[in-house]
Design an enzyme around this catalytic site. Structure first.
Site, short mmCIF file in Angstrom:
data_model
loop_
_atom_site.label_atom_id
_atom_site.label_comp_id
_atom_site.label_asym_id
_atom_site.label_seq_id
_atom_site.Cartn_x
_atom_site.Cartn_y
_atom_site.Cartn_z
CB THR A 145 -0.94 0.02 1.23
OG1 THR A 145 -1.40 1.36 1.43
CG2 THR A 145 -0.25 -0.41 2.50
CB SER A 187 -3.54 1.74 10.62
OG SER A 187 -3.24 0.93 9.49
CE1 TYR A 189 -3.70 -3.76 4.74
CE2 TYR A 189 -3.67 -1.36 4.65
CZ TYR A 189 -3.62 -2.59 4.02
OH TYR A 189 -3.50 -2.64 2.66
CG HIS A 190 -1.34 1.67 6.59
ND1 HIS A 190 -2.48 2.14 7.19
CD2 HIS A 190 -1.54 1.77 5.26
CE1 HIS A 190 -3.33 2.53 6.25
NE2 HIS A 190 -2.79 2.31 5.08
CE LYS A 193 -1.04 -5.00 2.77
NZ LYS A 193 -1.18 -6.12 1.85
N1 LIG Z 1 -8.75 -2.66 -1.79
C1 LIG Z 1 -7.91 -1.64 -1.67
O1 LIG Z 1 -8.29 -0.46 -1.73
C2 LIG Z 1 -6.44 -1.91 -1.45
C3 LIG Z 1 -5.56 -0.82 -1.44
C4 LIG Z 1 -4.20 -1.07 -1.23
C5 LIG Z 1 -3.75 -2.36 -1.04
N2 LIG Z 1 -4.64 -3.40 -1.05
C6 LIG Z 1 -4.12 -4.76 -0.82
O2 LIG Z 1 -4.55 -5.62 -1.85
C7 LIG Z 1 -4.78 -6.93 -1.31
C8 LIG Z 1 -6.16 -7.37 -1.71
O3 LIG Z 1 -7.13 -6.44 -1.21
P1 LIG Z 1 -8.67 -6.70 -1.40
O4 LIG Z 1 -9.32 -5.38 -1.35
O5 LIG Z 1 -8.90 -7.60 -2.56
O6 LIG Z 1 -8.98 -7.50 -0.05
P2 LIG Z 1 -10.06 -8.65 0.23
O7 LIG Z 1 -10.17 -8.79 1.69
O8 LIG Z 1 -11.31 -8.39 -0.55
O9 LIG Z 1 -9.36 -9.93 -0.41
C9 LIG Z 1 -8.39 -10.69 0.26
C10 LIG Z 1 -8.71 -12.16 0.01
O10 LIG Z 1 -7.70 -12.95 0.63
C11 LIG Z 1 -8.31 -14.01 1.36
N3 LIG Z 1 -7.39 -14.35 2.47
C12 LIG Z 1 -7.00 -13.54 3.48
N4 LIG Z 1 -6.15 -14.20 4.30
C13 LIG Z 1 -6.00 -15.46 3.77
C14 LIG Z 1 -5.25 -16.59 4.17
N5 LIG Z 1 -4.50 -16.60 5.28
N6 LIG Z 1 -5.34 -17.71 3.41
C15 LIG Z 1 -6.09 -17.73 2.28
N7 LIG Z 1 -6.82 -16.67 1.86
C16 LIG Z 1 -6.78 -15.55 2.60
C17 LIG Z 1 -9.63 -13.42 1.84
O11 LIG Z 1 -10.61 -14.41 2.14
C18 LIG Z 1 -10.04 -12.57 0.63
O12 LIG Z 1 -10.81 -13.30 -0.29
C19 LIG Z 1 -4.59 -6.83 0.19
O13 LIG Z 1 -3.34 -7.31 0.56
C20 LIG Z 1 -4.67 -5.34 0.47
O14 LIG Z 1 -3.91 -4.97 1.58
C21 LIG Z 1 -5.96 -3.19 -1.25
#
Ligand SMILES: NC(=O)c1ccc[n+]([C@@H]2O[C@H](COP(=O)([O-])OP(=O)(O)OC[C@H]3O[C@@H](n4cnc5c(N)ncnc54)[C@H](O)[C@@H]3O)[C@@H](O)[C@H]2O)c1
Length: 390
Positions: A145, A187, A189-190, A193
Site C-alpha cells: 500500500t 495503522s 494494517y499499514h 505492509k
Molecule cells: N482494496 C484496496 O483499496 C487496497 C488498497 C491497497 C492495497 N490493497 C491490498 O490488496 C490486497 C487485496 O485487497 P482486497 O481489497 O482484494 O482485499 P479482500 O479482503 O477483498 O481480499 C483478500 C482475500 O484474501 C483471502 N485471504 C486472506 N487471508 C488469507 C489466508 N491466510 N489464506 C487464504 N486466503 C486468505 C480473503 O478471504 C479474501 O478473499 C490486500 O493485501 C490489500 O492490503 C488493497
C-alpha cells in the site's frame, strides 16, 4: 503462464483472476474465505450480491470456456498444503492478495491488531518459505500500500521504493547509499505492509526470490469487463465503515441521498486507482518480471492523488448530494501534502481510467442498481484510533 492467485475470492483478487484467465493464462486460486467470515462478524454484506466461489467459477467456465482451479486453504495455518499446491502446480508467478486489508478493522481492538499482524506476516512468510522448500523460482507479486510511507511527502514526490541517502559518519565523511524510503505507517494494517516489505527485502537478498511489491493506492470501482459478463461474476462492493473505501462509500451515500461523511476538514490527500487499472497493472507487472539477481522491484500502483474534500465536492456537484463534516475517528493529520510518482507502471503501458468517467458508470450500474441492499447505519466508520498512553 501458470499463475497462482492467493486471495482470489477477494475484491481485487477475483477480477484479477478473471482478467488473467481471459488473457489465456492458467490460473489457480487459493482462498480461505476469511473475508466472507469477517462480513458475518461485522453483520454487514457486500452491496452487490456476490455468489459463492463455486458458482462464480462455474459461471466463468460457462461464459469463457476457461476453467480456474481452486484450493480452499488458509495460507497461515496450513503450510503443508500451501507447499503441496506450489510444488504440484509449479507456478511461473504468484499474485499475493491474501491479507487482512482494512486499516479500520485492524484498529478495532487489541484482538484485531493481533489478528492482523499474525495473519499478514505469517501469510507472507509461509509463501516465501514454501517457494524455497518447493524449489520453485516463481515471480512473487505482492499488493502493498502507498500508506507504508504515511501520507506526508513534504514537497517531494514519493519515489518507487528506494531513495538515495547521504550518510554522515562521526568524522563528517559522507557516503551515498540507496535505501528503502523510510516507512511511517499510520495503522496496524499499514505496519504489517512495512513488515512484509522487510521480509521481501531479506528473502530477495538472501535467497534470490524475485519480488514485485505494488504499493497500491485506494481502489475504487467494482466491475471490470470480465465481471460484467454475467451477474454471477459480480465483484464485491464494500460500503461499510470498516471495509468500504472512501470513494465507494461516497458513491453509495450519493445513491441513497445520505449526506457524504467527510472526516474532519477533509484535507487529507490520498492516492487512488480504479479496479480496472488494478487488474491491468498486475498484468503489466507479470509480463515484465524482474531478472534473477535484481533487488525487490517496488512500483506505486496509483493513478491520481486527491484531497478527500475535493472528491466530496465533485460527487456532491455531479449527484446533488450534501456534504457533512464528521469528527475524524482516525489519528492523522487533517491536512497533508502527498505527491507520488507512478512512472514505472505508466512506462510499462498503463493508461489510467479517469475519475469522472468511471464515477458515472459506478453510480449508474452499481450504486443505484443495488441501493435497496444498503443498511445506512453501517456507512459511518466506528473504529477509533485512540488507544494511547498520554
Ligand atoms: N482494496 C484496496 O483499496 C487496497 C488498497 C491497497 C492495497 N490493497 C491490498 O490488496 C490486497 C487485496 O485487497 P482486497 O481489497 O482484494 O482485499 P479482500 O479482503 O477483498 O481480499 C483478500 C482475500 O484474501 C483471502 N485471504 C486472506 N487471508 C488469507 C489466508 N491466510 N489464506 C487464504 N486466503 C486468505 C480473503 O478471504 C479474501 O478473499 C490486500 O493485501 C490489500 O492490503 C488493497
Amino acid at each position: 503462464m501458470k499463475i497462482l492467485v492467493l486471495g482470489g475470492d477477494g475484491f481485487c483478487g477475483w477480477p484479477t483472476s478473471l482478467h488473467l484467465s481471459q488473457l489465456g493464462h492458467e490460473v489457480f486460486i487459493i482462498d480461505d474465505f476469511s473475508r466472507r467470515r469477517i462480513d458475518v462478524e461485522l453483520e454487514v454484506d457486500s452491496l452487490t450480491p456476490i455468489q459463492p466461489l463455486s458458482v462464480r467459477l462455474d459461471a466463468w467456465q460457462r461464459v469463457s470456456g476457461k476453467r480456474i482451479g481452486f484450493a480452499h486453504l488458509d495460507i497461515c495455518a496450513d503450510y503443508d498444503r500451501v507447499l503441496e499446491v506450489i510444488g504440484s502446480f509449479s507456478p511461473d508467478a504468484i499474485v499475493h492478495f491474501a491479507e487482512q486489508k482494512s486499516a479500520p478493522y485492524s484498529m478495532k481492538s487489541t484482538w484485531h491488531k493481533r489478528y492482523t499482524v499474525s495473519r499478514n506476516t505469517s501469510a507472507t512468510t509461509n509463501l516465501l518459505c514454501a517457494l524455497l522448500d518447493a524449489g520453485v523460482d516463481a515471480h512473487v507479486i505482492h499488493l502493498g500500500t502507498m500508506g507504508v510511507y504515511g501520507y506526508e511527502s513534504a514537497g517531494l514526490m514519493l519515489p518507487e521504493g528506494y531513495v538515495d541517502a547521504i550518510l554522515e559518519d562521526p568524522k563528517g565523511r559522507l557516503s551515498k547509499r540507496r535505501i528503502l524510503y523510510p516507512f511511517d505507517p499510520g495503522s496496524v494494517y499499514h505496519t504489517t505492509k512495512t513488515l512484509d516489505a522487510l521480509l521481501f527485502y531479506y528473502f530477495n537478498k538472501q535467497d534470490g526470490i524475485r519480488v514485485t511489491d505494488l504499493h497500491q493506492g485506494i481502489v475504487w470501482g467494482t466491475s471490470t469487463k470480465d465481471t460484467e459478463l454475467s451477474e454471477d461474476l459480480i465483484n464485491r462492493f464494500d460500503y461499510d465503515g470498516d471495509f468500504g473505501t472512501v470513494l465507494n462509500r461516497f458513491l453509495i451515500q450519493a445513491a441513497v441521498g445520505f449526506p457524504l461523511t467527510v472526516h474532519g476538514s477533509g484535507g487529507q490527500r490520498r492516492a487512488f486507482i480504479n479496479i480496472r487499472d488494478t487488474v491491468r497493472c498486475i498484468e503489466l507487472a507479470l509480463m515484465s518480471p524482474p531478472s534473477s539477481g535484481s533487488q525487490v522491484r517496488v512500483l506505486n500502483q496509483m493513478t491520481e492523488v486527491h484531497r478527500i474534500r475535493d472528491l466530496a465536492r465533485l460527487i456532491s456537484r455531479l449527484f446533488r448530494v450534501e456534504v457533512n463534516s464528521v469528527s475524524n475517528p482516525r489519528t492523522e493529520d487533517e491536512e497533508n501534502a502527498l505527491d507520488a510518482s507512478c512512472d514505472g507502471l505508466v512506462q510499462l503501458g498503463l493508461k489510467p481510467t479517469l475519475l469522472e468517467e468511471g464515477l458515472l458508470r459506478e453510480l449508474e450500474y452499481i450504486a443505484r442498481k443495488y441501493h435497496h441492499r444498503v443498511d445506512s447505519s453501517r456507512i459511518p466508520s466506528q473504529s477509533l484510533w485512540s488507544h494511547r498512553f498520554k
